[in-house]
Design a protein around this motif. Structure first.
Motif, PDB file in Angstrom:
ATOM      1  N   GLY A 105      31.196  52.988   6.805  1.00 40.35           N
ATOM      2  CA  GLY A 105      30.455  52.931   5.550  1.00 40.35           C
ATOM      3  C   GLY A 105      31.171  53.463   4.338  1.00 40.35           C
ATOM      4  O   GLY A 105      30.557  53.658   3.284  1.00 40.35           O
ATOM      5  N   LEU A 106      32.493  53.707   4.453  1.00 40.63           N
ATOM      6  CA  LEU A 106      33.284  54.195   3.322  1.00 40.63           C
ATOM      7  C   LEU A 106      34.331  53.133   3.000  1.00 40.63           C
ATOM      8  O   LEU A 106      35.260  52.909   3.766  1.00 40.63           O
ATOM      9  CB  LEU A 106      33.963  55.519   3.680  1.00 40.63           C
ATOM     10  N   ALA A 193      33.373  44.349  -1.647  1.00 42.20           N
ATOM     11  CA  ALA A 193      33.155  45.688  -1.103  1.00 42.20           C
ATOM     12  C   ALA A 193      31.691  45.899  -0.743  1.00 42.20           C
ATOM     13  O   ALA A 193      31.362  46.455   0.311  1.00 42.20           O
ATOM     14  CB  ALA A 193      33.613  46.738  -2.113  1.00 42.20           C
ATOM     15  N   LEU A 194      30.793  45.456  -1.607  1.00 45.88           N
ATOM     16  CA  LEU A 194      29.364  45.660  -1.370  1.00 45.88           C
ATOM     17  C   LEU A 194      28.834  44.786  -0.234  1.00 45.88           C
ATOM     18  O   LEU A 194      27.811  45.126   0.376  1.00 45.88           O
ATOM     19  CB  LEU A 194      28.576  45.383  -2.648  1.00 45.88           C
ATOM     20  N   GLU A 199      28.047  52.942   2.475  1.00 41.56           N
ATOM     21  CA  GLU A 199      27.297  54.088   1.975  1.00 41.56           C
ATOM     22  C   GLU A 199      27.967  54.658   0.722  1.00 41.56           C
ATOM     23  O   GLU A 199      27.301  55.214  -0.146  1.00 41.56           O
ATOM     24  CB  GLU A 199      27.220  55.183   3.048  1.00 41.56           C
ATOM     25  N   MET A 200      29.293  54.492   0.660  1.00 44.36           N
ATOM     26  CA  MET A 200      30.054  55.080  -0.437  1.00 44.36           C
ATOM     27  C   MET A 200      31.230  54.181  -0.768  1.00 44.36           C
ATOM     28  O   MET A 200      31.817  53.549   0.117  1.00 44.36           O
ATOM     29  CB  MET A 200      30.552  56.476  -0.051  1.00 44.36           C
ATOM     30  N   VAL A 201      31.564  54.112  -2.078  1.00 41.09           N
ATOM     31  CA  VAL A 201      32.652  53.265  -2.534  1.00 41.09           C
ATOM     32  C   VAL A 201      33.665  54.105  -3.308  1.00 41.09           C
ATOM     33  O   VAL A 201      33.302  54.879  -4.197  1.00 41.09           O
ATOM     34  CB  VAL A 201      32.141  52.125  -3.440  1.00 41.09           C
ATOM     35  N   ALA A 227      21.959  53.747  -9.023  1.00 37.79           N
ATOM     36  CA  ALA A 227      20.509  53.923  -9.040  1.00 37.79           C
ATOM     37  C   ALA A 227      19.873  53.395  -7.766  1.00 37.79           C
ATOM     38  O   ALA A 227      18.795  53.844  -7.362  1.00 37.79           O
ATOM     39  CB  ALA A 227      19.916  53.220 -10.258  1.00 37.79           C
ATOM     40  N   ASP A 228      20.561  52.460  -7.105  1.00 40.72           N
ATOM     41  CA  ASP A 228      20.063  51.881  -5.859  1.00 40.72           C
ATOM     42  C   ASP A 228      20.471  52.704  -4.642  1.00 40.72           C
ATOM     43  O   ASP A 228      20.190  52.317  -3.511  1.00 40.72           O
ATOM     44  CB  ASP A 228      20.592  50.448  -5.722  1.00 40.72           C
ATOM     45  N   GLY A 229      21.162  53.839  -4.868  1.00 43.07           N
ATOM     46  CA  GLY A 229      21.462  54.754  -3.772  1.00 43.07           C
ATOM     47  C   GLY A 229      22.901  54.847  -3.352  1.00 43.07           C
ATOM     48  O   GLY A 229      23.229  55.604  -2.432  1.00 43.07           O
ATOM     49  N   TYR A 230      23.799  54.100  -3.998  1.00 48.13           N
ATOM     50  CA  TYR A 230      25.209  54.165  -3.632  1.00 48.13           C
ATOM     51  C   TYR A 230      25.870  55.414  -4.218  1.00 48.13           C
ATOM     52  O   TYR A 230      25.437  55.935  -5.248  1.00 48.13           O
ATOM     53  CB  TYR A 230      25.960  52.930  -4.125  1.00 48.13           C
ATOM     54  N   THR A 231      26.938  55.853  -3.545  1.00 52.61           N
ATOM     55  CA  THR A 231      27.732  56.990  -4.005  1.00 52.61           C
ATOM     56  C   THR A 231      29.123  56.477  -4.373  1.00 52.61           C
ATOM     57  O   THR A 231      29.693  55.648  -3.657  1.00 52.61           O
ATOM     58  CB  THR A 231      27.847  58.050  -2.901  1.00 52.61           C
ATOM     59  N   PHE A 232      29.678  56.980  -5.495  1.00 56.77           N
ATOM     60  CA  PHE A 232      30.983  56.509  -5.959  1.00 56.77           C
ATOM     61  C   PHE A 232      31.919  57.680  -6.238  1.00 56.77           C
ATOM     62  O   PHE A 232      31.508  58.691  -6.809  1.00 56.77           O
ATOM     63  CB  PHE A 232      30.834  55.707  -7.263  1.00 56.77           C
ATOM     64  N   LEU A 233      33.185  57.513  -5.835  1.00 57.31           N
ATOM     65  CA  LEU A 233      34.279  58.374  -6.275  1.00 57.31           C
ATOM     66  C   LEU A 233      35.206  57.486  -7.078  1.00 57.31           C
ATOM     67  O   LEU A 233      35.685  56.457  -6.590  1.00 57.31           O
ATOM     68  CB  LEU A 233      35.010  58.997  -5.087  1.00 57.31           C
ATOM     69  N   PHE A 234      35.465  57.874  -8.327  1.00 55.52           N
ATOM     70  CA  PHE A 234      35.963  56.978  -9.355  1.00 55.52           C
ATOM     71  C   PHE A 234      37.261  57.518  -9.948  1.00 55.52           C
ATOM     72  O   PHE A 234      37.264  58.549 -10.606  1.00 55.52           O
ATOM     73  CB  PHE A 234      34.846  56.924 -10.407  1.00 55.52           C
TER      74      PHE A 234
END
Length: 281
Positions: A105-106, A193-194, A199-201, A227-234
Motif C-alpha cells: 500500500g505504499l 498510482a491510485l 494507503e500512502m503515496v 480529504a478522501d483519506g490518502y496520505t502523501f509525502l511530497f
C-alpha cells in the motif's frame, strides 16, 4: 476511488485549510529510524529519522544534495539502506523490493514520468492494478475461469475511466502515452498510482515540468485525495507550493533531518535559512 473515511470522532481534528480529517494521537503509518545510505565513501543519508502522520500532506525539502531523493529511494525499495529501518503500517519494509512495498500500500511517483509510450492512456491505467486474472494464460483460456477474467477486466476498465475522469484526462484515453505533454504525463502517473489502491503515496517532484494551469489542477487533485483519506509525502523544489499546501514540513541538510514543523515555523527557522543560503549550519 476509495471509500470516504468514517465520521470524525472526538480524537480527530478537522483541518481548516483543506477540509480533510486528521487523526491526532500518534497515528503514523510511515516511520523512518536512523536511516543511512552510503555509496562507496560517500554518505548520502546520515541517520535520518522522521515519521509521517496519517491523512497528512507532508513536505520533504532541502537544498540540492540534502539526501531527499536518496531517502525516497530507500523508502520505496529502489535502494537498500546501509543502516536503519523503514516501517510502514507497523511492518518493517526495509530492503524489500519496490513491488513488495507497493503491494503493502505504499506507492511512489517519479520526477520523470515512466509511462509505456506505445500504449494508450487507458491501457496504461488498466495495467496498474496487481493480481489481475487475465495476466495468467491458463486462467484466460480455462472454461469457467474465463468468465471471471472478463468480469474483472470490465471492473478494472470502469475504474480506469473513473480515474481518467477524476484527473480530467478522459478525453485522452485513446491517445498514446508517448504523445502526452509533461503535465499530462504527471496526471497519468498519478492515475496509475491510485489504481493500485494505496494507503500512502510518495510524490517525487510531481510538478516538475508542469505548466501553471495543470500545476493548479494537480494540486487540487492532491487535496481532494487527501480529504478522501490518502496520505502523501511530497518532495518538491518549489518552496511556495510546499509552504502553501503542506501542513507539516521536514527539512533535510547534508543527509540529516535538520528540523521539522509547520510552514510558519520553517520560514522563520534560522538554520533552515542558512542551509538554503549555502552557509555552514
Amino acid at each position: 476511488m476509495s471509500e470516504s473515511p468514517p465520521e470524525s470522532s472526538d480524537a480527530e481534528l478537522a483541518d481548516q485549510t483543506t477540509g480533510a480529517t486528521r487523526r491526532s494521537g500518534g497515528d503514523f503509518p510511515l516511520q523512518v529510524e536512523g536511516l543511512r545510505k552510503e555509496f562507496g565513501g560517500i554518505t548520502a543519508v546520515d541517520d535520518a529519522t522522521f515519521q509521517v502522520e496519517a491523512g497528512s500532506l507532508t513536505g520533504l525539502i532541502g537544498p540540492n544534495g540534502a539526501g531527499k531523493s536518496t531517502t525516497f529511494n530507500c523508502i520505496a525499495g529502489v535502494y537498500t539502506p546501509t543502516d536503519g529501518t523503514v516501517t510502514f503500517q507497523g511492518e518493517d519494509i526495509t530492503g524489500l523490493e519496490p513491488y513488495q512495498i507497493a503491494q503493502r500500500g505504499l506507492v511512489r511517483t517519479f520526477q520523470i514520468a515512466r509511462e509505456l509510450d506505445e500504449m494508450t492512456v487507458l491501457e496504461n491505467v488498466m495495467l496498474a492494478p496487481r493480481d489481475q486474472r487475465g495476466e495468467s494464460l491458463w486462467r484466460a483460456v480455462t472454461p469457467g475461469v474465463r468468465g471471471s477474467v472478463v468480469e474483472q477486466e470490465a471492473a478494472v476498465r470502469d475504474r480506469a475511466w473513473e480515474m481518467l475522469e477524476f484527473f480530467e484526462i478522459d478525453h485522452l484515453a485513446q491517445e498514446y502515452a508517448g504523445n502526452l505533454s509533461g503535465g499530462q504525463r504527471k496526471l497519468l502517473e498519478m492515475a496509475r498510482a491510485l489504481m493500485t489502491d494505496p494507503e500512502m503515496v510518495l510524490l517525487d517532484e510531481p510538478l516538475a515540468g508542469v505548466n501553471p494551469s495543470l500545476e493548479n489542477k494537480l494540486i487540487d487533485h492532491i487535496h481532494d485525495l487527501r480529504a478522501d483519506g490518502y496520505t502523501f509525502l511530497f518532495v518538491e523544489h518549489d518552496m511556495e507550493v510546499i509552504m502553501n499546501n503542506c501542513d507539516h514540513i521536514i527539512v533535510m541538510h547534508q543527509g540529516r533531518v535538520l528540523t521539522e514543523g509547520s510552514a510558519e515555523e520553517i520560514r522563520s527557522n534560522e538554520e533552515v535559512i542558512e542551509a538554503y543560503l549555502g552557509e555552514d549550519v
